[in-house]
Scaffold this motif. Structure first.
Motif, mmCIF file in Angstrom:
data_model
loop_
_atom_site.group_PDB
_atom_site.id
_atom_site.type_symbol
_atom_site.label_atom_id
_atom_site.label_comp_id
_atom_site.label_asym_id
_atom_site.label_seq_id
_atom_site.Cartn_x
_atom_site.Cartn_y
_atom_site.Cartn_z
ATOM 1 N N UNK A 294 -6.384 15.175 -0.074
ATOM 2 C CA UNK A 294 -5.335 15.217 -1.102
ATOM 3 C C UNK A 294 -5.795 16.100 -2.265
ATOM 4 N N UNK B 191 -3.510 3.006 -2.758
ATOM 5 C CA UNK B 191 -2.713 2.967 -1.532
ATOM 6 C C UNK B 191 -3.536 3.303 -0.307
ATOM 7 N N UNK B 192 -4.262 4.424 -0.362
ATOM 8 C CA UNK B 192 -4.988 4.869 0.826
ATOM 9 C C UNK B 192 -6.099 3.877 1.194
ATOM 10 N N UNK C 171 -5.510 15.802 -13.929
ATOM 11 C CA UNK C 171 -4.701 15.076 -12.942
ATOM 12 C C UNK C 171 -3.867 14.007 -13.661
ATOM 13 N N UNK D 234 0.823 4.147 -2.754
ATOM 14 C CA UNK D 234 0.554 5.513 -2.317
ATOM 15 C C UNK D 234 1.682 6.448 -2.755
ATOM 16 N N UNK E 53 -3.296 5.496 -8.235
ATOM 17 C CA UNK E 53 -2.471 4.806 -7.244
ATOM 18 C C UNK E 53 -2.672 5.355 -5.841
ATOM 19 N N UNK E 54 -3.020 6.650 -5.745
ATOM 20 C CA UNK E 54 -3.291 7.213 -4.422
ATOM 21 C C UNK E 54 -4.516 6.521 -3.846
ATOM 22 N N UNK F 168 8.216 10.883 -13.862
ATOM 23 C CA UNK F 168 7.226 10.089 -13.121
ATOM 24 C C UNK F 168 7.640 8.623 -13.127
ATOM 25 N N UNK G 58 0.841 -1.193 0.000
ATOM 26 C CA UNK G 58 0.000 0.000 0.000
ATOM 27 C C UNK G 58 0.879 1.247 0.000
ATOM 28 N N UNK H 124 -4.374 19.799 -3.474
ATOM 29 C CA UNK H 124 -3.883 19.982 -4.832
ATOM 30 C C UNK H 124 -4.615 21.119 -5.536
ATOM 31 N N UNK I 114 -1.187 8.703 -12.513
ATOM 32 C CA UNK I 114 -0.809 8.018 -11.276
ATOM 33 C C UNK I 114 -1.802 8.259 -10.143
ATOM 34 N N UNK I 115 -2.725 9.232 -10.310
ATOM 35 C CA UNK I 115 -3.667 9.543 -9.232
ATOM 36 C C UNK I 115 -4.381 8.299 -8.722
#
Lengths: 308, 359
Positions: free
Chosen positions: B34, B334-335, B324, A100, B330-331, A218, A96, B38, B327-328
């Motif tokens: 987030x 992850x979260x 955006x 993130x 992926x946030x 990136x 994770x 931004x 990769x957004x």
């Protein structure tokens, strides 16, 4: 001629291996304390974007490097909280963290794409040492962060194996209940080691974006964080062997670029580091089993005081 | 005050259902910050995501399109994770399935009739993914190599292999210089629901596989061995269960399933092999979260895959509308995973606050 080629290749291998060395040294400490952190890739790339952004804003590379280390450390705290305090699954928590970090860095770094870095750390050859034949040009004609990583190797080795703090760290990783009974705070030691791991991963990332590239791209870590995890096993959780492993990878990376003009497909050459990672992992695992060294016994297992 | 964390003895049904929903809500709240940080209005972003994914027939159909590979990969991963085998490489296994199917469609038997060609592609895709999964499996079971690293390295290798093929030997002559293979013959293209990109044979296959895995895990001896290996490897060894067999089996299934998902993508959507990110925007990685959010239950994985399918579609919508980066998403991954993990503590442990003596 051939000697010159080898010296040039080895000299180039050191900057290529330095981000891996920083990362591996950090992961060694985290894993020695019993916490597996698979989030290196995420912490590294957050270090890379933070270092780049801060350097751009302040015009000072050192502030960039410092804040990159901090960013890595802060991210590591998320993993520490989940895996140490909440006793969550460390594999999933690390994954994770990686996702993130990749996402956040992409979002933060969008405005830095294609912008050149206004200032850089200059190569600072070390007087006298740089004159040593062969070793001088290979080892002592680099930027200050390479020297920092080189200094960290003996320092972290000494702390881990020759000091009380090191004994505490290793005992927490081997037998947390015993360490706890002897008055060592398992949670504190683990929090500190995981944070140190994050700080060093952040430094590794900063090295990529501020010195090695130097640019923000990136996803620029491109699997370096995962190579670090393999290198930690290859290093058998010892800083000295981390140095060998990291520079070995640096050499592979240099070869990858040097072989390209010979007409080998770049895509096949790009596979090299990843195939090499598997080989290194197998070699490391095999040696660990043969010598009965073994990973820290409590690696990946959350510690719960009440369950004694 | 002192915080005590104790293991719950009985899991309440209500909690197991409620916690993932609460975790998801909290994760979305954090991600809102987030967006806000931004400079994007979180309300606007979420509205766009929701409308993009579920607000129109087109959005809904695309959500299902993206849920198909997530479902197949997620169900396979659920079985591997149940045995505590960390197959992180579904993305590479998916790509190898796509490669194998492309080979069948363009090079092995391109002239075969549809009724032969398509099944052969699925079989080849399963094998391609399974082989890519069995390599880390064998390295783990025989040489004790950490499968997280090996399976992940195999993703990078597969990805470079696809690049090599579409830029090199398999590059299509009529593709305007794009890194694509030639187009599949129509007999190698899956039928779609009218007016959508839903390649329904793969969807039916996904649902069947979910049901099959549910029965396998819950009702058969093999499934029992997988569960015991995951929960208590020592006990499994004492009971004479073969660790090697279990690891190979779950890697075969999870790798093979991911391979099938890859066949669905090339035969159902693209009709050619493309560069890796063109085939999969990380389905294999998102499927890890899908499996986890579905608590490794194949039927819950179906629901979770629809949710993340929607998130992918909505994510595309906000990328275009709000500028955006890719990769957004992926946030979100992850979260959400952080909170699902933290939420598990709520179901498995009881947190009590007690006063210390003398306080």
């Amino acid at each position: 001629m051939i000697l010159e080629f080898i010296v040039a290749a080895l000299k180039a291998a050191i900057p290529a291996g330095t981000p891996l060395l920083f990362g591996t040294l950090g992961e060694i400490y985290a894993e020695r304390s019993g916490v597996l952190n698979l989030g290196i890739e995420g912490m590294m790339i957050m270090g890379a974007v933070t270092g780049f952004g801060v350097t751009l804003a302040t015009g000072n590379v050192w502030i960039g490097v410092a804040l990159a280390a901090m960013a890595g450390g802060l991210l590591a705290l998320i993993h520490a909280f989940l895996s140490i305090t909440l006793r969550a699954n460390q594999v999933v928590s690390g994954l994770a963290l990686t996702m993130f970090g990749l996402g956040m860095s992409g979002l933060i770094g969008k405005r830095y794409v294609g912008i050149p870095l206004p200032c850089r750390l200059r190569v600072a050859p070390i007087p006298l040492l740089k004159e040593i034949p062969l070793l001088g040009p290979i080892l002592f004609q680099h930027d200050p962060l390479v020297y920092l990583s080189l200094l960290l190797v003996p320092l972290l080795w000494f702390v881990l194996f020759k000091t009380r703090a090191g004994i505490s760290i290793r005992s927490v990783g081997e037998s947390p209940a015993t360490a706890d009974a002897l008055g060592v705070s398992v949670y504190l030691v683990r929090y500190l080691c995981v944070s140190l791991g994050g700080v060093l991963a952040g430094l590794g990332g900063a090295y990529l974006s501020l010195i090695y590239a130097p640019a923000w791209i990136e996803g620029m870590t491109a699997g370096a964080g995962w190579i670090v995890i393999a290198l930690t096993i290859f290093a058998m959780w010892s800083p000295g062997r981390a140095l060998i492993g990291a520079y070995l990878f640096g050499t592979v990376k240099v070869l990858q670029y040097r072989l390209q003009p010979l007409g080998v497909s770049p895509n096949l050459l790009n596979m090299l580091p990843f195939i090499f990672t598997i080989i290194v992992l197998l070699a490391g695992t095999g040696e660990v089993i043969r010598k009965r060294i073994g990973a820290p016994s409590a690696l990946g297992i959350p510690y719960a005081r009440e369950e004694k | 005050m002192r915080v005590r964390i104790e293991k719950r003895l009985i899991l309440s049904r209500w909690m197991t259902l409620f916690t993932p929903i609460l975790s998801l809500a909290l994760a979305l709240l954090v991600i809102a910050f987030v967006f806000w940080g931004y400079g994007v209005s979180p309300l606007l972003a979420y509205k766009r995501i929701f409308v993009g994914a579920f607000g129109s027939l087109y959005g809904l159909s695309e959500t299902i399109v993206k849920a198909i590979p997530l479902m197949i990969c997620g169900v396979g991963l659920a079985i591997a994770f149940k045995a505590l085998v960390w197959n992180i490489g579904a993305e590479g296994q998916l790509l190898m399935g796509a490669v194998a199917a492309t080979w069948v469609a363009l090079y092995a038997i391109p002239d075969a009739p549809e009724a032969v060609l398509l099944p052969c592609m699925f079989v080849a895709g399963f094998l391609g993914g399974a082989i890519w999964g069995l390599i880390p499996g064998i390295l783990k079971a025989k040489l004790r190599a950490n499968e997280v690293i090996t399976s992940l390295m195999m993703v990078y290798i597969a990805s470079e292999l696809v690049n090599y093929l579409v830029y090199g030997p398999w590059k299509g002559a009529e593709e305007w210089g794009f890194p694509y293979s030639s187009k599949f013959p129509s007999s190698a293209q899956l039928p779609r629901l009218l007016g959508t990109r839903i390649h329904y044979p793969t969807l039916v296959l996904a649902l069947l596989l979910a049901g099959l895995v549910h029965v396998l895990v819950m009702r058969t001896k093999l499934g029992y061995e997988i569960r015991v290996t995951g929960e208590n490897p020592e006990a499994a060894r004492y009971a004479g269960m073969s660790y090697f067999k279990t690891v190979m089996l779950v890697m075969l299934i999870s790798g093979g399933f991911a391979g099938l998902a890859g066949v669905g993508e090339v035969a159902g959507i693209h009709h050619r092999l493309r560069y890796p990110q063109g085939i999969s925007p990380g389905y294999g990685f998102t499927a890890i979260i899908v499996a986890w959010l579905g608590r490794l239950n194949p039927l819950a994985v179906i629901v979770a895959s629809l949710l993340f399918g929607g998130l992918l579609v909505g994510g595309d919508a906000i990328q275009v509308a709000l500028g955006l980066p890719v990769a957004t998403i992926n946030i979100f991954n992850g979260v959400i995973l952080f909170f699902v993990l933290g939420g598990e503590l709520l179901t498995q442990y009881k947190i009590t606050f007690e006063r210390r003596r003398g306080e």
